[in-house]
Design a protein around this motif. Structure first.
Motif, short mmCIF file in Angstrom:
data_model
loop_
_atom_site.label_atom_id
_atom_site.label_comp_id
_atom_site.label_asym_id
_atom_site.label_seq_id
_atom_site.Cartn_x
_atom_site.Cartn_y
_atom_site.Cartn_z
N ALA A 10 0.83 -1.21 0.00
CA ALA A 10 0.00 0.00 0.00
C ALA A 10 0.87 1.26 0.00
CB ALA A 10 -0.92 -0.01 1.21
N ALA A 13 3.09 1.22 -3.73
CA ALA A 13 2.39 1.37 -5.01
C ALA A 13 2.31 2.82 -5.50
CB ALA A 13 1.00 0.74 -4.93
N PRO A 14 1.80 3.75 -4.69
CA PRO A 14 1.71 5.13 -5.20
C PRO A 14 3.07 5.75 -5.48
CG PRO A 14 1.12 5.03 -2.86
CD PRO A 14 1.20 3.63 -3.35
N TYR A 15 4.07 5.36 -4.72
CA TYR A 15 5.42 5.89 -4.94
C TYR A 15 5.94 5.43 -6.30
CZ TYR A 15 10.48 6.44 -4.46
OH TYR A 15 11.79 6.78 -4.67
N GLU A 17 4.19 4.46 -8.91
CA GLU A 17 3.40 5.08 -9.98
C GLU A 17 3.84 6.51 -10.22
OE1 GLU A 17 -0.74 4.59 -9.07
OE2 GLU A 17 -0.69 2.41 -9.32
N ALA A 18 4.30 7.18 -9.18
CA ALA A 18 4.73 8.57 -9.32
C ALA A 18 6.14 8.69 -9.89
CB ALA A 18 4.67 9.27 -7.96
N SER A 24 1.76 1.06 -13.23
CA SER A 24 0.41 1.17 -12.67
C SER A 24 -0.07 -0.17 -12.14
CB SER A 24 -0.59 1.66 -13.74
OG SER A 24 -0.72 0.70 -14.78
#
Length: 344
Positions: A10, A13-15, A17-18, A24
């Motif tokens: 959790a 994942a956003p790290y 994607e950035a 993705s």
């Protein structure tokens, strides 16, 4: 207590994607069972498969586990005759997993864990696999480090003297008991240092069969992995390190080529392998071969001692396997003692 080798999907994942173009949908993180130094993971995402390689958790020896050096050297080698995965991202130390890591492309191919190559189609393929290893090693040592931006990747000259000092220091820092053969080996290496010959090249530092990925359908190397120990150094260090394989017993954790009928399997002799390398590099031969081999045994033993100490401290990448490395130190130093006595 949470497992330090389990990554927080959790948070990660956003790290990713950035920071990685096109990344993705991180769906799964699976730790590879192989590898003792830096924990390595398969990332499965909607955008494809990737590999993440991180520093271990916990207190680390100074100058060890420099995954940023791996990222730098593989980035530099892109487009050369040495095949490497594409480098996608290098994090900072304060990453979402709390330590430095990098992400590279996933290369799908064959990795051979047994140097006897039982899964090869025939003797000709076995011979071709070893020849491909030889060819790629020679190609690595032919790379112009300055031309690919690696002129500052190590100090040229006095390579073996500096390496002996470094690994002796690492060994002493992780020493858990006296190993007489290891003490003797350190002393012997110090008094048998070859005359500096001025050879400098990019060296891998851990060049062996299971750090290579071969194409699925033919004996061609498509990626060289695990560059943590790479530096500017002496090319014969890489060659001798690989040639330890011929002297390590097959009936051991190292699964070397010692004790098996190499001729019956179509595998080259150590002498033939060295001769092929010399031919590719335009060399007449290699002097001080016993020193280079003995040094290789010593350095691997020092690395194994570090792995064993991390297991005792509770932060090894694969703790169960790591605990066996204490015995490996004794085996390696004993083989080196036989080598310098002329009986190996």
């Amino acid at each position: 207590m949470s497992d330090p080798n389990v990554l927080d999907r959790a948070a990660l994942a956003p790290y990713l994607e950035a920071n990685i173009p096109g990344f993705s949908g991180l769906a799964a993180i699976e730790k590879f069972k192989s590898g003792q130094s830096n924990p390595t993971y398969l990332l499965t995402a909607a955008s494809g498969r990737y590999v993440l390689r991180a520093k271990p958790a916990g207190q680390l020896l100074k100058s060890a586990h420099q995954v940023d050096r791996e990222f730098k050297v593989m980035s530099a080698l892109a487009g050369t005759a040495v095949p490497v995965p594409a480098m996608l991202h290098l994090s900072a130390e304060d990453s979402p997993i709390g330590r430095l890591f990098y992400v590279m492309e996933f290369i799908d191919g064959r990795i051979f864990w047994n140097p006897a190559l039982p899964e090869a189609r025939d003797n000709d393929e076995r011979a071709d696999i070893y020849d491909a290893m030889n060819e790629t090693l020679a190609a690595l040592h032919a790379v112009d480090a300055g031309a690919v931006g690696l002129a500052d990747f190590g100090r040229p000259g006095s390579y073996f003297a500096r390496q002996l000092a470094r690994w002796t220091s690492q060994y002493r820092a992780s020493e858990t008991g006296t190993v007489a053969d290891m003490d003797r080996l350190i002393s012997w290496l110090g008094t048998h240092m070859p005359v500096e010959d001025g050879r400098v090249s990019l060296v891998h530092g851990d060049y062996r069969l299971d750090n290579l990925i071969f194409a699925p359908d033919r004996p061609r190397i498509i990626a060289v992995l695990d560059w943590e120990l790479s530096t500017l150094g002496h090319p014969f260090a890489d060659l001798a390190y690989q040639c330890m394989q011929w002297r390590l017993p097959h009936a051991s954790g190292f699964r070397g080529l010692g004790g098996i009928d190499r001729t019956a399997l179509g595998l080259p002799s150590e002498q033939a392998y060295v001769a092929a390398y010399c031919r590719r590099r335009g060399l007449d031969g290699i002097g001080d071969w016993t020193f280079f081999l003995a040094f290789s045994f010593f350095r691997l033993a020092a690395i194994c001692q570090g792995v064993y100490k991390r297991a005792l401290d509770g932060n090894a990448s694969n703790p169960e396997k790591a605990r066996t490395y204490g015995e490996a130190v004794k085996l390696l130093s004993h083989l080196a003692a036989k080598l310098i006595d002329g009986s190996l």
